[in-house]
Scaffold this active site. Structure first.
Site, PDB file in Angstrom:
ATOM      1  N   VAL A 234      -8.799  70.801  30.408  1.00  0.00           N
ATOM      2  CA  VAL A 234      -9.440  69.562  29.956  1.00  0.00           C
ATOM      3  C   VAL A 234     -10.191  69.814  28.650  1.00  0.00           C
ATOM      4  CG1 VAL A 234     -11.078  67.732  30.526  1.00  0.00           C
ATOM      5  CG2 VAL A 234      -9.662  68.716  32.348  1.00  0.00           C
ATOM      6  N   VAL A 312     -17.963  65.384  32.310  1.00  0.00           N
ATOM      7  CA  VAL A 312     -16.894  64.942  33.215  1.00  0.00           C
ATOM      8  C   VAL A 312     -16.431  66.120  34.071  1.00  0.00           C
ATOM      9  CG1 VAL A 312     -15.988  62.964  31.893  1.00  0.00           C
ATOM     10  CG2 VAL A 312     -15.122  65.252  31.427  1.00  0.00           C
ATOM     11  N   ARG A 314     -18.596  68.707  36.617  1.00  0.00           N
ATOM     12  CA  ARG A 314     -19.229  68.592  37.932  1.00  0.00           C
ATOM     13  C   ARG A 314     -20.725  68.394  37.747  1.00  0.00           C
ATOM     14  NH1 ARG A 314     -15.191  67.360  39.570  1.00  0.00           N
ATOM     15  NH2 ARG A 314     -13.912  68.186  41.254  1.00  0.00           N
ATOM     16  N   GLU A 343     -22.683  62.612  45.346  1.00  0.00           N
ATOM     17  CA  GLU A 343     -21.823  61.462  45.035  1.00  0.00           C
ATOM     18  C   GLU A 343     -21.553  60.651  46.289  1.00  0.00           C
ATOM     19  OE1 GLU A 343     -18.388  62.783  42.856  1.00  0.00           O
ATOM     20  OE2 GLU A 343     -19.589  63.446  41.165  1.00  0.00           O
ATOM     21  N   HIS A 362     -17.299  58.855  38.855  1.00  0.00           N
ATOM     22  CA  HIS A 362     -16.297  59.924  38.978  1.00  0.00           C
ATOM     23  C   HIS A 362     -14.879  59.364  38.765  1.00  0.00           C
ATOM     24  CE1 HIS A 362     -15.551  64.109  40.940  1.00  0.00           C
ATOM     25  NE2 HIS A 362     -14.620  63.847  40.049  1.00  0.00           N
ATOM     26  N   ALA A 365     -10.344  61.305  36.740  1.00  0.00           N
ATOM     27  CA  ALA A 365      -8.928  61.486  37.101  1.00  0.00           C
ATOM     28  C   ALA A 365      -8.274  60.170  37.475  1.00  0.00           C
ATOM     29  CB  ALA A 365      -8.836  62.457  38.272  1.00  0.00           C
TER      30      ALA A 365
HETATM   31  N1  LIG Z   1     -14.342  63.962  36.318  1.00  0.00           N
HETATM   32  C1  LIG Z   1     -13.140  64.146  36.809  1.00  0.00           C
HETATM   33  O1  LIG Z   1     -12.580  63.296  37.465  1.00  0.00           O
HETATM   34  C2  LIG Z   1     -12.460  65.455  36.554  1.00  0.00           C
HETATM   35  C3  LIG Z   1     -11.074  65.491  36.364  1.00  0.00           C
HETATM   36  C4  LIG Z   1     -10.459  66.721  36.132  1.00  0.00           C
HETATM   37  C5  LIG Z   1     -11.223  67.865  36.105  1.00  0.00           C
HETATM   38  N2  LIG Z   1     -12.558  67.794  36.343  1.00  0.00           N
HETATM   39  C6  LIG Z   1     -13.394  68.980  36.314  1.00  0.00           C
HETATM   40  O2  LIG Z   1     -13.362  69.508  35.008  1.00  0.00           O
HETATM   41  C7  LIG Z   1     -13.522  70.899  35.032  1.00  0.00           C
HETATM   42  C8  LIG Z   1     -12.452  71.555  34.188  1.00  0.00           C
HETATM   43  O3  LIG Z   1     -11.163  71.263  34.698  1.00  0.00           O
HETATM   44  P1  LIG Z   1      -9.893  71.993  34.052  1.00  0.00           P
HETATM   45  O4  LIG Z   1      -8.708  71.386  34.660  1.00  0.00           O
HETATM   46  O5  LIG Z   1     -10.017  72.039  32.583  1.00  0.00           O
HETATM   47  O6  LIG Z   1     -10.098  73.457  34.642  1.00  0.00           O
HETATM   48  P2  LIG Z   1      -9.663  74.801  33.966  1.00  0.00           P
HETATM   49  O7  LIG Z   1      -9.746  75.828  35.010  1.00  0.00           O
HETATM   50  O8  LIG Z   1      -8.397  74.645  33.228  1.00  0.00           O
HETATM   51  O9  LIG Z   1     -10.809  75.097  32.889  1.00  0.00           O
HETATM   52  C9  LIG Z   1     -12.083  75.539  33.216  1.00  0.00           C
HETATM   53  C10 LIG Z   1     -12.511  76.500  32.113  1.00  0.00           C
HETATM   54  O10 LIG Z   1     -13.877  76.823  32.332  1.00  0.00           O
HETATM   55  C11 LIG Z   1     -14.037  78.164  31.956  1.00  0.00           C
HETATM   56  N3  LIG Z   1     -15.262  78.714  32.476  1.00  0.00           N
HETATM   57  C12 LIG Z   1     -15.470  79.311  33.671  1.00  0.00           C
HETATM   58  N4  LIG Z   1     -16.745  79.721  33.749  1.00  0.00           N
HETATM   59  C13 LIG Z   1     -17.336  79.362  32.594  1.00  0.00           C
HETATM   60  C14 LIG Z   1     -18.650  79.519  32.088  1.00  0.00           C
HETATM   61  N5  LIG Z   1     -19.608  80.123  32.792  1.00  0.00           N
HETATM   62  N6  LIG Z   1     -18.915  79.042  30.868  1.00  0.00           N
HETATM   63  C15 LIG Z   1     -17.951  78.421  30.137  1.00  0.00           C
HETATM   64  N7  LIG Z   1     -16.692  78.262  30.561  1.00  0.00           N
HETATM   65  C16 LIG Z   1     -16.403  78.716  31.783  1.00  0.00           C
HETATM   66  C17 LIG Z   1     -12.786  78.820  32.452  1.00  0.00           C
HETATM   67  O11 LIG Z   1     -12.555  80.042  31.778  1.00  0.00           O
HETATM   68  C18 LIG Z   1     -11.733  77.803  32.160  1.00  0.00           C
HETATM   69  O12 LIG Z   1     -11.123  78.057  30.907  1.00  0.00           O
HETATM   70  C19 LIG Z   1     -13.503  71.264  36.517  1.00  0.00           C
HETATM   71  O13 LIG Z   1     -14.832  71.355  36.975  1.00  0.00           O
HETATM   72  C20 LIG Z   1     -12.857  70.096  37.175  1.00  0.00           C
HETATM   73  O14 LIG Z   1     -13.240  69.976  38.494  1.00  0.00           O
HETATM   74  C21 LIG Z   1     -13.180  66.613  36.552  1.00  0.00           C
HETATM   75  O1  LIG Z   2     -11.561  67.914  40.029  1.00  0.00           O
HETATM   76  C1  LIG Z   2     -10.869  66.922  39.862  1.00  0.00           C
HETATM   77  O2  LIG Z   2      -9.631  66.941  39.871  1.00  0.00           O
HETATM   78  C2  LIG Z   2     -11.527  65.654  39.548  1.00  0.00           C
HETATM   79  O3  LIG Z   2     -12.894  65.748  39.693  1.00  0.00           O
HETATM   80  C3  LIG Z   2     -10.957  64.481  40.258  1.00  0.00           C
HETATM   81  O4  LIG Z   2     -11.519  64.304  41.503  1.00  0.00           O
HETATM   82  P1  LIG Z   2     -10.987  63.103  42.412  1.00  0.00           P
HETATM   83  O5  LIG Z   2      -9.643  63.516  42.895  1.00  0.00           O
HETATM   84  O6  LIG Z   2     -11.957  62.977  43.528  1.00  0.00           O
HETATM   85  O7  LIG Z   2     -10.910  61.913  41.541  1.00  0.00           O
END
Ligand SMILES: NC(=O)c1ccc[n+]([C@@H]2O[C@H](COP(=O)([O-])OP(=O)(O)OC[C@H]3O[C@@H](n4cnc5c(N)ncnc54)[C@H](O)[C@@H]3O)[C@@H](O)[C@H]2O)c1
Ligand SMILES: O=C(O)[C@H](O)COP(=O)(O)O
Length: 626
Positions: A234, A312, A314, A343, A362, A365
């Site tokens: 992301v 976006v 956690r 949440e 939230h 996604a």
């Molecule tokens: N809001 C939503 O609906 C939503 C949707 C998708 C993902 N997310 C959240 O977004 C975050 C990222 O998702 P992603 O798919 O990119 O995951 P990802 O695993 O591809 O990326 C996470 C990155 O964070 C890095 N990381 C780990 N520890 C770290 C630290 N201490 N400092 C800085 N970077 C660090 C990792 O090296 C990795 O590159 C996750 O927490 C996921 O749950 C939220």
């Molecule tokens: O980690 C994720 O993939 C996002 O936070 C999405 O969560 P959700 O499936 O509850 O929308």
């Protein structure tokens, strides 16, 4: 599941082994007796596989032509055969994923379950699918009573699943890490631009009948510095889009490859450098013990005054009380938040109600496209896991590529049987603490993935002497918990490299053996096996070469090397209706000592074993259950 054969083996030491020089000791080790089962399935511990193999391609084909409707409560169809897996979908999942699941097993969609209801249901489920709203904690795994084989997280973050408990209970956790990346990145950009131009606040004010053009003057993005914290899937997509908006983008991620950042024109910097130079900070790291509340009073104090924050990722990566203080003092000018510690957040949350905060529930996604993609991604992973395939998105198990899995198949059987033999050769009360496994292979050590073999050796060693069910997920954990150290060595030998393994040798040190001939000159219990024409064979016991296929059960017998021994022992077995399937004799020297390895289809009764022990030339023998 205690089998009677296993029980008789462990409770009748007099008749299962016999040693002229050292009488047999008490039953094996001090653990409770348990089942003798063989299974190739990396997740199932019992030999009854509840699922029929359906290749994913054919599943997808079925889905395209299926007419099934999505229903919120779909009790298992009583017309389904009983051996179909039951899959509980506890949060809303896209239709394509549900159809795929339904073509494979019984699917029950039960949304908004209380923790108690979830625990009540789970013991009748083979798989559970959740999003971020369901806590899959230790109680859930305990309540599953060993049936739950896979938890599918339809999304990325697995902080709502207790991975330690899942691993301890041998339950695989898989996620869907790729399908919502763009949706989350787009939402991050939406929050960034909406916050900079006060879109949400101005919208509410205008709808309230006001016209506040001066109050909602925003800030421009072009030329500003954005710090992306967490440069993963992301984070890097947010960075790419922010560059398109004319922003300077820096990123902090201790594990991200510099090349990937450079390729999109992003500089990777330290945490302090990132937060102290940025005008906007966008959070994209996972919630872990290290990142929990990493944005707090101290770190807000290091930021540029008037910084703007987007989250976006956690909620838990921010100390929410500290953020309220920073917003009140103006240290943080604005925040745009999609995620919260709790949440939904409490209705009177000061953070949510803050005038300088933009919030969404939230939604990162939540696009139609992402939800369909996630649903298919997780359904494929769960079906694959139930079929015994190791998912590429396994979170708590080593990933083994399908091609590695298929070429290792016969060696997996060999590994488990050798483990099973090794533990039965150890005399009761010895206690196995240290096992060394030596793999001889024509492949260079780095080219040989032994994790699956190690897991199966562990399974073979532990299952006959305990209630544990071992699979690839919990093998290392269970071994560690029992104080069993398994070390491995890979040795390159002159053997055809098209076969992954030439031989597997298991060495157990600091133990007595109930079959003294299994002890080598260096004082360790050692056995070795090979795969011949796809069938596992025992090829060495202690210092004796033997060659017996590992099918049915096995009698090892040491005797003085003299004519007529095979006939005499064979006759005793034949007279007692025990079928010999394989026999080999290995000796140290002509007319000295020899070991006879006899594969038998049935388990000989006590009387038959006693008669073998009474043959004058027989010095010791042991019956081993494979
Ligand atoms: N809001 C939503 O609906 C939503 C949707 C998708 C993902 N997310 C959240 O977004 C975050 C990222 O998702 P992603 O798919 O990119 O995951 P990802 O695993 O591809 O990326 C996470 C990155 O964070 C890095 N990381 C780990 N520890 C770290 C630290 N201490 N400092 C800085 N970077 C660090 C990792 O090296 C990795 O590159 C996750 O927490 C996921 O749950 C939220
Ligand atoms: O980690 C994720 O993939 C996002 O936070 C999405 O969560 P959700 O499936 O509850 O929308």
């Amino acid at each position: 599941m205690a089998s009677s054969s296993a029980k008789s083996l462990f409770t009748s030491p007099h008749f299962t082994s016999f040693n002229r020089s050292s009488p047999s000791k008490s039953p094996l080790l001090s653990f409770p007796n348990s089942s003798v089962s063989l299974n190739l399935h990396p997740l199932h511990s019992s030999s009854s596989n509840r699922c029929n193999f359906i290749p994913l391609r054919s599943v997808l084909k079925t889905v395209e032509s299926s007419e099934l409707e999505v229903q919120t409560s779909d009790l298992p169809d009583p017309t389904f055969p009983n051996d179909r897996s039951t899959i509980l979908v506890a949060e809303k999942l896209g239709e394509a994923g549900l159809k795929l699941l339904r073509s494979f097993g019984n699917v029950e969609c039960a949304y908004d379950l209380s923790p108690e209801d979830l625990c009540a249901k789970i013991s009748s489920c083979d798989a559970l699918i959740v999003r971020s709203g369901t806590k899959v904690n230790r109680q859930v795994f305990e309540a599953a009573k060993g049936r739950l084989k896979v938890v599918g997280r339809a999304g990325v973050g697995i902080d709502n699943v207790d991975l330690q408990a899942a691993t301890e209970f041998g339950c695989l956790v898989v996620n869907a890490p790729t399908a919502n990346t763009i949706a989350a990145a787009e939402h991050g950009i939406a929050l960034l631009t909406a916050m900079a131009r006060n879109v949400a606040q101005a919208d509410a004010s205008t709808k309230a009948g006001k016209w506040e053009r001066n109050k909602y003057v925003g800030v421009s993005l072009v030329g500003k510095t954005l710090a992306v914290m967490g440069f993963g899937k992301v984070g890097s997509e947010v960075a790419r889009r922010a560059k398109g908006l004319g922003m300077q983008v820096i990123a902090h991620d201790p594990y991200a490859p510099v090349d990937r950042a450079r390729a999109i024109g992003v500089e990777l910097v330290s945490f302090n450098q990132a937060i102290s130079t940025a005008d906007f900070i966008s959070l994209h790291m996972p919630l872990t013990p290290t990142t929990s509340k990493v944005f707090n009073d101290d770190t807000f104090g290091l930021m540029k005054k008037g910084v703007r924050l987007i989250n976006v990722a956690r909620g838990g990566v921010i100390d929410e009380d500290a953020l309220v203080r920073a917003l009140d003092s103006g240290a943080v000018a604005q925040a745009a938040l999609d995620v919260f510690v709790e949440e939904p957040p409490p209705k009177d949350s000061k953070l949510v109600q803050h005038k300088n905060v933009t919030v969404t529930p939230h939604l990162g996604a939540s696009t139609k496209e992402a939800q369909e993609g996630v649903a298919i991604e997780i359904a494929e992973a769960v079906v694959g896991a139930l079929n015994g395939e190791l998912s590429a998105t396994a979170v708590n198990a080593p990933m083994v590529a399908p091609e590695v899995l298929s070429e290792l198949a016969p060696y997996v059987v060999l590994a488990e049987k050798l483990g099973r033999l090794a533990v039965q050769l150890v005399a009761g009360g010895s206690g196995i603490k240290s096992v060394k496994v030596l793999y001889r292979s024509g492949r260079v050590p780095d080219d040989l993935d032994t994790r699956l073999l190690r897991a199966m050796i562990t399974k073979g060693i532990i299952e006959p002497i305990s209630d544990s069910h071992i699979n690839l997920v919990n093998a290392d954990f269970t071994a560690k918990q029992r104080g069993l150290r398994i070390s491995e060595e890979r040795v390159l030998v002159d053997a055809p490299p098209e076969f992954p393994v030439e031989s597997i040798q298991i060495m157990v040190s600091n133990v007595d053996s109930k079959f003294a001939s299994a002890i080598t000159e260096s004082g360790i219990v050692a056995i070795e096996g090979k795969v011949k024409y796809g069938v596992p064979h025992l090829t060495r016991v202690g210092s004796f070469d033997v060659d017996v296929s590992l099918e049915g059960n096995l009698i090892l017998c040491r005797q003085l090397d003299q004519p007529g021994m095979i006939g005499r022992v064979g006759n005793i077995l034949g007279e007692n209706n025990v079928n010999v399937n394989f026999m080999s004799v290995g000796r140290t020297m002509r007319r000295k000592r020899a070991i006879m390895a006899i594969g038998v289809d049935e388990e000989p009764n006590k009387d038959t074993l006693r008669k073998i022990g009474q043959v004058p030339a027989v010095e010791e023998f042991v019956f081993l259950n494979l």
